[in-house]
Design a protein around this motif. Structure first.
Motif, PDB file in Angstrom:
ATOM      1  N   ASP A 170      99.663  54.023 158.430  1.00 40.57           N
ATOM      2  CA  ASP A 170     100.838  53.046 158.353  1.00 40.57           C
ATOM      3  C   ASP A 170     100.615  52.150 159.596  1.00 40.57           C
ATOM      4  O   ASP A 170     101.210  50.928 159.526  1.00 40.57           O
ATOM      5  CB  ASP A 170     102.391  53.905 158.632  1.00 40.57           C
ATOM      6  CG  ASP A 170     102.227  54.611 159.638  1.00 40.57           C
ATOM      7  OD1 ASP A 170     101.503  55.465 159.728  1.00 40.57           O
ATOM      8  OD2 ASP A 170     103.396  54.779 160.263  1.00 40.57           O
ATOM      9  N   HIS A 285      98.344  52.680 151.843  1.00 41.08           N
ATOM     10  CA  HIS A 285      99.617  51.920 152.301  1.00 41.08           C
ATOM     11  C   HIS A 285      99.967  50.629 151.701  1.00 41.08           C
ATOM     12  O   HIS A 285     101.176  50.014 151.882  1.00 41.08           O
ATOM     13  CB  HIS A 285      99.912  51.930 153.816  1.00 41.08           C
ATOM     14  CG  HIS A 285     100.253  53.479 154.288  1.00 41.08           C
ATOM     15  ND1 HIS A 285     101.672  53.790 154.369  1.00 41.08           N
ATOM     16  CD2 HIS A 285      99.484  54.281 154.826  1.00 41.08           C
ATOM     17  CE1 HIS A 285     101.627  54.776 155.219  1.00 41.08           C
ATOM     18  NE2 HIS A 285     100.274  55.487 155.169  1.00 41.08           N
ATOM     19  N   SER A 287      99.687  49.561 148.481  1.00 35.20           N
ATOM     20  CA  SER A 287     100.005  49.355 147.246  1.00 35.20           C
ATOM     21  C   SER A 287      98.863  48.831 146.318  1.00 35.20           C
ATOM     22  O   SER A 287      99.250  48.217 145.245  1.00 35.20           O
ATOM     23  CB  SER A 287     101.508  48.823 146.891  1.00 35.20           C
ATOM     24  OG  SER A 287     102.350  49.548 147.403  1.00 35.20           O
ATOM     25  N   THR A 329     101.042  51.420 143.002  1.00 38.00           N
ATOM     26  CA  THR A 329     102.411  52.034 143.465  1.00 38.00           C
ATOM     27  C   THR A 329     102.252  53.444 143.894  1.00 38.00           C
ATOM     28  O   THR A 329     102.968  53.836 144.831  1.00 38.00           O
ATOM     29  CB  THR A 329     103.343  51.496 142.743  1.00 38.00           C
ATOM     30  OG1 THR A 329     103.317  49.931 142.460  1.00 38.00           O
ATOM     31  CG2 THR A 329     104.744  51.668 143.095  1.00 38.00           C
ATOM     32  N   SER A 332     100.924  54.110 147.051  1.00 38.33           N
ATOM     33  CA  SER A 332     101.486  53.996 148.195  1.00 38.33           C
ATOM     34  C   SER A 332     102.659  54.966 148.459  1.00 38.33           C
ATOM     35  O   SER A 332     103.071  55.381 149.545  1.00 38.33           O
ATOM     36  CB  SER A 332     102.070  52.508 148.045  1.00 38.33           C
ATOM     37  OG  SER A 332     102.971  52.376 149.248  1.00 38.33           O
ATOM     38  N   GLU A 333     103.204  55.541 147.435  1.00 40.19           N
ATOM     39  CA  GLU A 333     104.204  56.652 147.587  1.00 40.19           C
ATOM     40  C   GLU A 333     103.392  57.833 148.124  1.00 40.19           C
ATOM     41  O   GLU A 333     104.251  58.579 148.986  1.00 40.19           O
ATOM     42  CB  GLU A 333     104.857  56.827 145.994  1.00 40.19           C
ATOM     43  CG  GLU A 333     105.686  55.583 145.604  1.00 40.19           C
ATOM     44  CD  GLU A 333     105.881  56.060 143.999  1.00 40.19           C
ATOM     45  OE1 GLU A 333     105.380  56.860 143.366  1.00 40.19           O
ATOM     46  OE2 GLU A 333     106.699  55.013 143.601  1.00 40.19           O
ATOM     47  N   GLN A 336     103.239  57.042 151.968  1.00 40.88           N
ATOM     48  CA  GLN A 336     104.331  57.268 152.701  1.00 40.88           C
ATOM     49  C   GLN A 336     104.765  58.904 152.869  1.00 40.88           C
ATOM     50  O   GLN A 336     105.549  59.400 153.721  1.00 40.88           O
ATOM     51  CB  GLN A 336     105.594  56.552 151.911  1.00 40.88           C
ATOM     52  CG  GLN A 336     105.468  55.057 152.133  1.00 40.88           C
ATOM     53  CD  GLN A 336     105.392  54.512 153.403  1.00 40.88           C
ATOM     54  OE1 GLN A 336     105.920  55.102 154.196  1.00 40.88           O
ATOM     55  NE2 GLN A 336     104.323  53.481 153.662  1.00 40.88           N
TER      56      GLN A 336
END
Length: 354
Positions: A170, A285, A287, A329, A332-333, A336
């Protein structure tokens, strides 16, 4: 709690994934860090950085000199009274049996990415690294890997449990696309190109990626250290004049890297060794859809999402397929959930809690 960190070039981070890890760890307020740094790497030898005490060893931290560098660091830390050791890499593992003669010592070691299997190591160097890995696993209080595939390897080969702690990514993300950076660096922000960032080494399959894009209409921006080896220089000569291949020298500014990453349409990741690669968790991160080399490390990092190739033909077909654009997407999930520095820092600190 005092923790000494050994095995990196040092901080401020300006080299690789381990250094970025240390930069994140020293932000913790619950521990006092002592970081061993290469006096050959830094021109300004400051005594503190972000609250951490810095100790300099007048040797290079990489290549064959890394063994002596780590040994000196370990001996200095031991005789300075340290008892909590975080050692990143296995170069100094020959000293681990001596450390463990002291029952009060807590030795946490990250064995890195099965270093002895890398193609760049030959002969005695490969044998030494393999033996060092054995010593690290046998004599560490806690063994850490950055990828579940390596954790499984340690369990199968050495019959020992291993903590899996990856990297955060991140830090690579900025709040917004910096248009002024894009203008200054002539970066297209219309999402019309592929992107790849890596050290230019055979195990990162740079030759496969460039061959595929020489047969594709999609442009690629490829950032790497082309001048560091004959492998890189040869590829640069062969592909620098290709109309849709833009070969750039290394970029270290996170603002510029953010702009390249945020503006690309797809990311190509060619790493085939080394566990969880920091560059991969960083791009997750953003996406973006990712096309990665088909190996257990990359699949574990992306939880079998994304798209995979093993040869130039595979990569060409994926670039021509619209399906490649559907996974950004979900990646990215995953990032996180697994790859933030708050999570990683907490996991490392828990290893020193008794």
């Amino acid at each position: 709690m005092k923790i000494c960190v050994i095995g990196t070039v040092g901080v401020p981070a300006s080299y690789g994934g381990f250094e970025t890890l240390v930069e994140s760890l020293i932000a913790a307020e619950s521990a006092e860090f002592y970081v061993y740094c290469s006096g050959k790497h830094y021109s300004d030898l400051v005594s503190e950085y972000k609250g951490a005490k810095l100790i300099y060893i007048p040797l290079k931290a990489n290549g064959i000199s890394s063994v002596i560098y780590d040994l000196f660091s370990l001996m200095h830390a031991l005789f300075s009274g340290h008892r909590n050791f975080l050692v990143l890499g296995v170069s100094g593992a020959i000293f681990f049996p001596i450390l463990r003669l002291f029952p009060s010592i807590r030795l946490v070691s990250n064995i890195d990415g099965i270093e002895w299997q890398r193609d760049k190591w030959k002969g005695l160097a490969k044998i030494f690294l393999k033996f060092s890995e054995y010593l690290a696993v046998k004599f560490s209080t806690t063994v850490v890997s950055d990828n579940s595939a390596i954790t499984n390897y340690v369990l199968e080969r050495y019959k020992r449990g291993c903590e899996t702690i990856a990297y955060g990514g991140d830090h690579a993300v900025r709040a917004e696309l910096l248009v002024e950076v894009a203008d200054k660096k002539n970066i297209h922000i219309d999402h019309s190109y592929a992107l790849s960032i890596c050290r230019v080494e055979p195990e990162n399959n740079v030759h496969i990626i460039l061959e595929a894009f020489s047969r594709s209409e999609l442009p690629i921006v490829f950032i790497g250290n082309w001048e560091s080896s004959e492998y890189g220089r040869s590829l640069f000569r062969d592909y620098k004049d290709n109309k849709n291949i833009n070969l750039l020298m290394p970029v270290y500014c996170l603002d510029v890297l953010h702009t390249y990453r945020a503006s690309c349409s797809v990311y190509i990741h060619g790493h085939s060794a080394g566990g969880t690669n920091p560059s991969l968790v960083e791009i997750m991160h953003f996406s973006k859809p990712i096309v990665a080399y088909d190996c257990s490390f990359n699949k574990a990092t992306m939880e079998n999402k994304g798209n995979y190739f093993t040869c130039a033909d595979d990569l060409v077909k994926l670039l021509e397929s619209k399906n490649v654009l559907e996974e950004g997407t979900v990646l990215s999930e995953i990032a996180q959930r697994r790859y933030t520095w708050d999570i990683v820092r907490k996991q490392y600190l828990e290893l020193f809690e008794i």
